[in-house]
Structures are given as C-alpha cells and as structure tokens.
Design an enzyme around this catalytic site. Sequence first.
Site, PDB file in Angstrom:
ATOM      1  N   ASP A 202       0.893  -1.243   0.122  1.00 36.23           N
ATOM      2  CA  ASP A 202      -0.044   0.123   0.142  1.00 36.23           C
ATOM      3  C   ASP A 202       0.807   1.265  -0.043  1.00 36.23           C
ATOM      4  O   ASP A 202       0.709   2.160  -0.809  1.00 36.23           O
ATOM      5  CB  ASP A 202      -0.875  -0.045   1.310  1.00 36.23           C
ATOM      6  CG  ASP A 202      -1.664   1.262   1.303  1.00 36.23           C
ATOM      7  OD1 ASP A 202      -2.590   1.437   0.824  1.00 36.23           O
ATOM      8  OD2 ASP A 202      -1.357   1.936   2.284  1.00 36.23           O
ATOM      9  N   LYS A 206       1.511   4.403  -2.870  1.00 38.36           N
ATOM     10  CA  LYS A 206       1.355   5.808  -2.593  1.00 38.36           C
ATOM     11  C   LYS A 206       2.621   6.399  -3.182  1.00 38.36           C
ATOM     12  O   LYS A 206       2.772   7.575  -3.386  1.00 38.36           O
ATOM     13  CB  LYS A 206       0.917   6.027  -1.133  1.00 38.36           C
ATOM     14  CG  LYS A 206      -0.465   5.469  -0.856  1.00 38.36           C
ATOM     15  CD  LYS A 206      -0.797   5.349   0.751  1.00 38.36           C
ATOM     16  CE  LYS A 206      -2.299   5.194   0.821  1.00 38.36           C
ATOM     17  NZ  LYS A 206      -2.265   4.473   2.348  1.00 38.36           N
TER      18      LYS A 206
END
Length: 448
Positions: A202, A206
């Site tokens: 994750d 980003k």
Amino acid sequence: MIEYRNLRVGLLGAGSVGSQVAKLLLEHGEELAARVGASLELAGIAVRDPNAKRDVDLPAHLFTTDAESLILGSDIVVELMGGIEPARTLVLQALNSGADVITANKALLATHGPELFDAAEQVGAQLYYEAAVGGAIPIIRPLRDSLAGDRVNRILGIVNGTTNFILDRMDTHSDTLEDALASATELGFAEADPTADIGGFDAAQKAAILASLAFHTIVPIESVYREGITAVTKEQVDAARSAGYVIKLLAICERLTDQKTGEEGVSARVYPALISRSHPLAAVHGANNAVFVQADAAGDLMFYGAGAGGIETASAVLGDLVSAARRHVVGGPGVAESTHAKLPVLDIGQAITRYQITLEVVDQPGVLATIARILSEGGVSVEAVQQSVVSELIAASGPVVHSDSAPTATLVIGTHEAAEADLAATVEALAASDVVSSVASVLRVEGS
Ligand code: NAP
C-alpha cells in the site's frame, strides 16, 4: 431562492468511504450549492448488493447495480469501489463520456495512472485523487498546485496507518510485532488480511503516486523498491529507542544523481528506517499519517492527520467534488497532470542513505581493525561505533584468531552516507568475515 444549474453526481461504491460521501452530499447539498454555484444532485449509487446493510441510512431508490447507465447520466463520477476491475473500465468509460472523475483508488492509480490521465486529456476531462494518498490530509493539491512553482527535492512519508500503528505500539508498549498486529486488528486498524499494509504494498502504491506528481515523471509501481515491516523485531525497536531513534515505515521519493551518467534521476522506495526522535515524523503516533516535503524555496513542510477512515477520507473526496463542480460552472482547462520531466527512475542501489549495522563479533584483539578495513575497502566511512560495548576491543591489539567457541561482543556501527549498493556489499563482506559471528541487524537511517 437562487436557481442553480444542476450537476449530476454518480457514485460508484457505498462502503466505508462511499456511504459517508453520499451522506455528506445529501446533508450539505444546499451549502455546497452556494459554494459551487451549482447544485450537486446525487444521481445514483452503484453497488454490488443494493440490499446490503450499510453504515449510513441512504434512500433505497438511489441504489443500482447498473454502474454503466449511472455513468452515462452523470456529469461527475466518484469511484469508491476500490480494486482494479471493474473500477478501471468504469473510470475509463466515465472519462471517455466526458465526465470528470474523482477517485480514492491508489491501487488503480499506481498501476494504471498514465492510461487514465491520457484518457482524461483526450477528451478534456479531469481526474482528481486527493483521497488516494493520506486519507483526509491535503497533499495532492499542495504538490500539484501550491508547490507548482517550486522544486520538490524530497518527500518522506508515513503513508500507511496500519504499519505506523504497529511500529508505534512496539515503541510505546515494547510489544512484539505479532502482539502489535493483534492489537491493530482488534482495534480495527488492520484488515483481516494485513499483507498489503505490513508488506509495504500500500505504501509503495502511494510512493509511486507522490513521486510521479512531485517530479513530473511517470514512476511505475514496479520501479518502487519495497520492504515491509515483517522483519522488524522488538529488539530492533528497543535498541532504536535507547539510541534516540524510532523505526517508521517510510515512503521516500527523491531526486538523485545517476552515478553512472551524472544525470538527474528519481528514486522511490519504501522500507522501515530509523529516524531521530527529534525529527517531526517521529511524533506521528498511532494510525496517523504525515508527509514531510522538502522543496527548494519553501524549505521543509509537513502535512499531518488522519490517513484513513470513512468520514475523514470522504472530506478529501468532497473537496475534489467541489473543485470538479466549480470547473463545470466556470469552465477552463482545470488541472493538468504533468509528466514533462521524464526523469529516469533509478534503482535502489543508487539511493544514498546511512546504515546502522549491529554485529555480533568475536571478542578478541584486532577485531575492530579488521572491521574498519572491510568498511574502508567498501567505500563506507564510519560515523559512530557504540563505545560502551567495544571498549575492550578498541583497547586491545594483535592478530585475530577466530574460534567458534570464542565469546562474542556486540558492535553497533553507524555509517556516513553512501550509495546503497556499496553499503549492501559491505554488509555482505562483514557477514563473510571471520571476526563476525553474525549480522544481528541492518537498518537504514533517514531524515537527516
Ligand atoms: P469498501 O468499504 O470495500 O466499499 C466498496 C464499495 O464498492 C461497496 O459499496 C461495494 O458494494 C462496491 N463495489 C465493490 N466492487 C463492486 C463491483 N464490482 N460492482 C459494484 N460495486 C462494487 O471500500 P472503502 O474502504 O470505502 O474504499 C473505497 C476506496 O477508497 C478504495 O479505493 C480505497 O483504497 C480508498 N480509500 C479508503 C480509505 C478508507 O479509510 N477506507 C482511505 C483512503 C482511500 P457492496 O457494498 O454492495 O458490496
């Protein structure tokens, strides 16, 4: 009563975030209309199961399973389904129909961003994604607009709340990783399958989004170096605390000089690293997020707050919705995604960092000289050696005799900055040396 022009908003998804977006849109419709100069009509909500129980009571007639028809009748489409498909196909369909799209979907942007931005550009539609990084924290708009005239050199981000919660818990409660993860799950800060978070996936998505935006360059997710937190031990966290550091999972995006060509390139990487307790990021506790930006003219900036949560993330989505709606009202080109710089994305070996290396060494004369030689041959200079543990080694001199039964001592070496490839090769050489019984820990030090 003012007659506003009507803008139809199609919502895809009514889960944690989508249901809150629908609620805010319905509750604050009049005020939003006054701010925007157009009324925002929630035209429908596409879901898998219209009869599913939801966090928020929403009018049943709004629900549909026919996302495609909803898109065709919408001026603005808000994608909050998550995942790659059908989100990708639906977002493309919306953009191709000329609708502006708002998404919080970092997985989709990190893997298919260029395709989506191209589609938007073809038809003059806009793609907004403030909620995709840092939840409620405004970071996309500051990077794209507020800092558009500056030159961003480096971003250090705590962009995953689950891992920050776990590492913070290990630091403040002296928990093991397993215990801290169990607490995170119990308190709702970790998913049933926490792999995307603790594996760093994750955060890497980003990092790809932030690096692409900050450096005007397409940074594919495959080129983001990634280590999660699964190998972080209680011993490392305890030792970091005693030495005035804290371990954080950092997403690092920075400009670097390519050592082979001398040209400018960019690096995007995610790993757990030591940062000094005096660094602003060290004060980011619990599941909070923060993004620390270093720019030429602006200097150091930090953006801090809730990195997730339905209502918090909905705030960022609503902000995008107001921007998109204003553009419909006043016209104009809107925001443009710029990838003009086309900088090369450098591999992890070229990153410049510092290491803290903890070695179990044979406790006998000459050890320190041997280790100093290996470091110097590797082009790595030493900033500090933990004195208390090695006083006898420094005092002693003479040839090294390695024996399996020899007593061991612990040596903590802090290096100066060097290229990652040199540091990694030096650690390998240390591990192979007769005087080193084991390499107990290797952590990068960031945030100087
Ligand atoms: P969620 O709770 O899992 O909700 C997903 C929604 O999408 C559900 O309403 C679901 O319908 C619908 N949906 C999923 N697949 C569908 C399909 N094939 N067809 C039609 N509808 C479908 O997700 P979320 O937590 O709200 O997250 C939404 C997005 O925001 C994701 O991209 C996520 O990464 C991003 N985001 C979330 C947070 C957060 O704190 N949750 C923070 C930042 C960003 P049903 O309800 O009928 O199953």
